[in-house]
Design a protein around this motif. Sequence first.
Motif, PDB file in Angstrom:
ATOM      1  N   VAL A  89       0.842  -1.211   0.000  1.00  0.00           N
ATOM      2  CA  VAL A  89       0.000   0.000   0.000  1.00  0.00           C
ATOM      3  C   VAL A  89       0.871   1.253   0.000  1.00  0.00           C
ATOM      4  O   VAL A  89       0.604   2.215  -0.726  1.00  0.00           O
TER       5      VAL A  89
ATOM      6  N   HIS B   6       0.485   4.066  -2.920  1.00  0.00           N
ATOM      7  CA  HIS B   6      -0.109   5.362  -2.592  1.00  0.00           C
ATOM      8  C   HIS B   6       0.905   6.396  -2.097  1.00  0.00           C
ATOM      9  O   HIS B   6       0.604   7.592  -2.094  1.00  0.00           O
TER      10      HIS B   6
ATOM     11  N   THR C 268      -0.783   7.523   2.773  1.00  0.00           N
ATOM     12  CA  THR C 268      -1.467   6.334   3.279  1.00  0.00           C
ATOM     13  C   THR C 268      -1.900   6.555   4.726  1.00  0.00           C
ATOM     14  O   THR C 268      -1.060   6.748   5.609  1.00  0.00           O
TER      15      THR C 268
ATOM     16  N   ILE D 187      -6.831   3.709   5.140  1.00  0.00           N
ATOM     17  CA  ILE D 187      -6.516   3.039   3.869  1.00  0.00           C
ATOM     18  C   ILE D 187      -5.896   1.675   4.133  1.00  0.00           C
ATOM     19  O   ILE D 187      -6.222   0.682   3.465  1.00  0.00           O
TER      20      ILE D 187
END
Length: 202
Positions: free
Chosen positions: A29, A33, A38, A42
């Motif tokens: 992640v 992102h 993040t 999220i």
Amino acid sequence: MPTASPQTGNRRGRPGYDQQTVLTIAVDVFNRHGYEATSMGILAENLGISKSAIYHHVPSKGDLLRLALDHALGGLEAVLTDPAATSGKADARLEFVLRGTIAVLIERLPFVTLLLRLRGNTEVERGALERRRAFDHQVAALVDAARTEGSLRSDIDPRTTTRLLFGTINSIVEWYKPGGAVSPDQLADDVITMVFDGLHST
């Protein structure tokens, strides 16, 4: 080649998740992102758990970043402490370190990708960047030692050589696909051949 393991501990949270799973998903992640963009929300969405459940595994988002960077840097630093990197001719030690660096990069690709994209905006990031610079300096010293012993050409500025080496190896994170047509061993062979022998046919 010995490599360090991520210091993830044994804390467990919701059944089906352990800290290593949370860390692996979090790194993916962060890479998609950006770390700063993040949020814990999220992360929770990608994990399929609540934000409060994440805190069963780590105290904060910053701790996830620290664990991820320790995993990347630990692998790289272990290459430099291997006996093959500390004794013998400088060019052989340099080749070993380059091969080891490529191996760690491929084995821990998402983690090293995160390391290479740091901006130094937090204390955790700045500490990791300092460790990365220390690694770079040790490799640069090997390049200089190989030039001094006469095994590498001396007509190219050593700073240029070092930067090009790192530029070539670090670029692997942007295009290499594990499981593709080029195996990790073949990739390392190709990089070493190009670095030490050039592109001219014999």
